[in-house]
Scaffold this motif. Sequence first.
Motif, PDB file in Angstrom:
ATOM      1  N   VAL A   1       7.366 -17.505  36.347  1.00 51.88           N
ATOM      2  CA  VAL A   1       5.962 -16.981  36.428  1.00 51.88           C
ATOM      3  C   VAL A   1       5.792 -17.793  38.092  1.00 51.88           C
ATOM      4  O   VAL A   1       6.246 -18.695  38.679  1.00 51.88           O
TER       5      VAL A   1
ATOM      6  N   LEU B   1      -0.085 -19.438  39.640  1.00 55.55           N
ATOM      7  CA  LEU B   1      -0.805 -20.024  38.403  1.00 55.55           C
ATOM      8  C   LEU B   1      -0.133 -21.248  37.685  1.00 55.55           C
ATOM      9  O   LEU B   1      -0.093 -21.452  36.635  1.00 55.55           O
TER      10      LEU B   1
ATOM     11  N   ASN C   1       5.207  -4.938  38.404  1.00 58.86           N
ATOM     12  CA  ASN C   1       5.144  -5.847  37.526  1.00 58.86           C
ATOM     13  C   ASN C   1       6.259  -6.923  37.515  1.00 58.86           C
ATOM     14  O   ASN C   1       7.369  -6.468  37.489  1.00 58.86           O
TER      15      ASN C   1
ATOM     16  N   TYR D   1       7.297  -8.876  35.640  1.00 59.75           N
ATOM     17  CA  TYR D   1       7.855  -9.033  34.071  1.00 59.75           C
ATOM     18  C   TYR D   1       8.162  -7.925  33.538  1.00 59.75           C
ATOM     19  O   TYR D   1       7.537  -6.994  33.236  1.00 59.75           O
TER      20      TYR D   1
ATOM     21  N   LEU E   1       0.812 -10.343  40.191  1.00 62.37           N
ATOM     22  CA  LEU E   1       0.991 -11.748  39.342  1.00 62.37           C
ATOM     23  C   LEU E   1       0.355 -11.921  38.250  1.00 62.37           C
ATOM     24  O   LEU E   1       1.259 -12.736  37.501  1.00 62.37           O
TER      25      LEU E   1
ATOM     26  N   ALA F   1      -0.125  -9.944  35.492  1.00 67.04           N
ATOM     27  CA  ALA F   1       0.810  -9.388  34.712  1.00 67.04           C
ATOM     28  C   ALA F   1       2.264 -10.412  34.453  1.00 67.04           C
ATOM     29  O   ALA F   1       2.594 -10.673  33.232  1.00 67.04           O
ATOM     30  N   GLU F   2       2.717 -10.725  35.535  1.00 66.93           N
ATOM     31  CA  GLU F   2       3.950 -11.645  35.330  1.00 66.93           C
ATOM     32  C   GLU F   2       3.576 -13.013  34.643  1.00 66.93           C
ATOM     33  O   GLU F   2       4.337 -13.367  33.964  1.00 66.93           O
ATOM     34  N   GLY F   3       2.337 -13.642  35.224  1.00 70.01           N
ATOM     35  CA  GLY F   3       2.176 -14.944  34.772  1.00 70.01           C
ATOM     36  C   GLY F   3       1.812 -14.795  33.196  1.00 70.01           C
ATOM     37  O   GLY F   3       1.888 -15.946  32.592  1.00 70.01           O
TER      38      GLY F   3
ATOM     39  N   ALA G   1       3.135 -12.932  31.207  1.00 65.91           N
ATOM     40  CA  ALA G   1       4.716 -12.176  30.462  1.00 65.91           C
ATOM     41  C   ALA G   1       4.297 -10.832  29.758  1.00 65.91           C
ATOM     42  O   ALA G   1       4.733 -10.599  28.652  1.00 65.91           O
TER      43      ALA G   1
END
Lengths: 359, 359
Positions: free
Chosen positions: A128, A132, A328, A330, B313, B315-317, B319
Amino acid sequence: MDTAGGLLLLRRMRLMAFSVGLDRVVEPAGVLPQAAWRLDPRPPIAADEVRIRAERLNLDAASFRQLSEKHGGDGAAVRSEVLEIVRTRGKMHNPVTGSGGMLIGVVEEVGAASPLAVKPGDRVATLVSLTLTPLEITDDLQRWDGRSEQVPAEGAAILFGRSVVGVLPADLPPELALAVYDVCGAPALTDRVVRQYGRTGVTVAVLGGAGKSGSLALTAARLAGARTAGVVVNESERATLSGAGLADVVAVADARDPVEVSRTVTEALGGPATVTVVCVDVPGCEHGAILSTADGGTVIFFSMATSFPAAALGAEGLAADVTMLIGNGYVPGHAAFAVDLVRRVPAVRALFEARLAGH
Amino acid sequence: MDTAGGLLLLRRMRLMAFSVGLDRVVEPAGVLPQAAWRLDPRPPIAADEVRIRAERLNLDAASFRQLSEKHGGDGAAVRSEVLEIVRTRGKMHNPVTGSGGMLIGVVEEVGAASPLAVKPGDRVATLVSLTLTPLEITDDLQRWDGRSEQVPAEGAAILFGRSVVGVLPADLPPELALAVYDVCGAPALTDRVVRQYGRTGVTVAVLGGAGKSGSLALTAARLAGARTAGVVVNESERATLSGAGLADVVAVADARDPVEVSRTVTEALGGPATVTVVCVDVPGCEHGAILSTADGGTVIFFSMATSFPAAALGAEGLAADVTMLIGNGYVPGHAAFAVDLVRRVPAVRALFEARLAGH
């Protein structure tokens, strides 16, 4: 909804709220950690958290470039500003670019309620963003010269319950694994989008094809069956990418010049691309990417320098019927997918290793 | 590519470069009109251009809100700043929000090589953003009080060859048609995304469901077969949207509060939404939209206040395996699709008319 269902739902929501790190947000209250101005990075962990002893940060390319250009390449000044950002915000979140990066380190403590599959002593990379991730630096970054995205660092970082972390593969050097993990969303999403077209004749143009995310996106696109073009900024990158043999065509264009880049892509692929992937970490690449893409095609924006209004209004103003994806970071299985590409395609690994060696 | 093919391609590219308005860009040179700081709005037209006598501008909601808040609702100050922006930039392109709006007017002159299907005397709405439309204002906006997005204006606007313009429908008042055209990308793209799921049980949450784009997106989603929830900011909007009957569920939440908005959507639909549509013109709605969306779902961002890094970021953070779309204002047939919705669903028309009347 009945009362029991309502209570169950409320309990789920409280758990979710907890596990995304709301308790680490200092200001403004109520936002998620990534949106926060300041986080609380103190080392004691809550029951669902994990603390990592940091070893190395990998700054996001757009962030490092902005800092380096602002200070005219003065490494000491770049280092001071990174320290100041982390001290002020409790995280390495560049306020100009809005981007962060990742880190590697060793798991120090795992809370009793953490759902993450790690144990103390594991060497891991955080998947991540640093934007954050609560972070405290304790060595003033003394081992970093401020001239590279790879930052040796001592300190503590916190992961929440709802997070993504990868144990480092034993067969790759940690710096290589970190560099691959940093951009591992790009090949996984490129693969997914190319396969969604579900037909032959798909073409993919990657702007910034010689970079980390770009070379992995090219590799994923080809393995998914697409014909590929890598667009690079100069002759030196052209030689690198051509030598690696990772794209069917390699061409030079300034991605910020919409007419030049769309002409280059159209010539390279015999027409506009089905899928255009933007991996160039400078502002102003939205319109060239849109013009390079066929009607019914898709643009995937992976650069943090992408402007939302420029993309939205640009496509409208050009009457371009293209799907535009916010890249995205992820995708389930993205880290293993990217590591697998590096293992299978030696030329990708060689590109990453050369970049890490500073060539 | 052989020489003849190369020459043909070069001719096509020159034509394209011309028709997207490069010759109207004053600075910086080489970018497309939307990315330019300043355009040349002088009335004489080139062979592929069209000149329109402006009658009314419709400012983008995010732009008007920013200007109005900056000046504390002082209409005269808002008017002065709009005039100053147009004088300085040669277009109504708010430098803070990056957004513009649209206009209606009467076609005055059509260049001999214009591909647009209009003739002098046609009453039209421009379906490309004001951020790329050369504009000269000649009446100092004297008939505008600076307190509404609808701006009576005299002056001249230029359309390029590659543009989108809609002749106003005879059965709708022009103000109504303009307001519908302004957001007509939202219902068309919502319809497309819902149908792409190709199954029953699709649920759609619209943040900002009582607004223009929101009410049309809700209507399109329902007609495409989805069960819908409209999320609104207060009780007054709840009453409006419930009264109109445009959503299966209407709920109140602050779209900037990720935990509150995701709880609200989950309660309203019995789980996170398959598709979440963001039509709220304030910053900070990215994380709530992501948390409101099921894995494998899609977020469509239509608000110009969307931050690209916050979405990517975020969405990534979290997951979150969600597809995130930059709301393209252009979908083929979008204007006719939206006008058709307004004709078929009287409650949508009533909402628009009430908004135009200032209720």
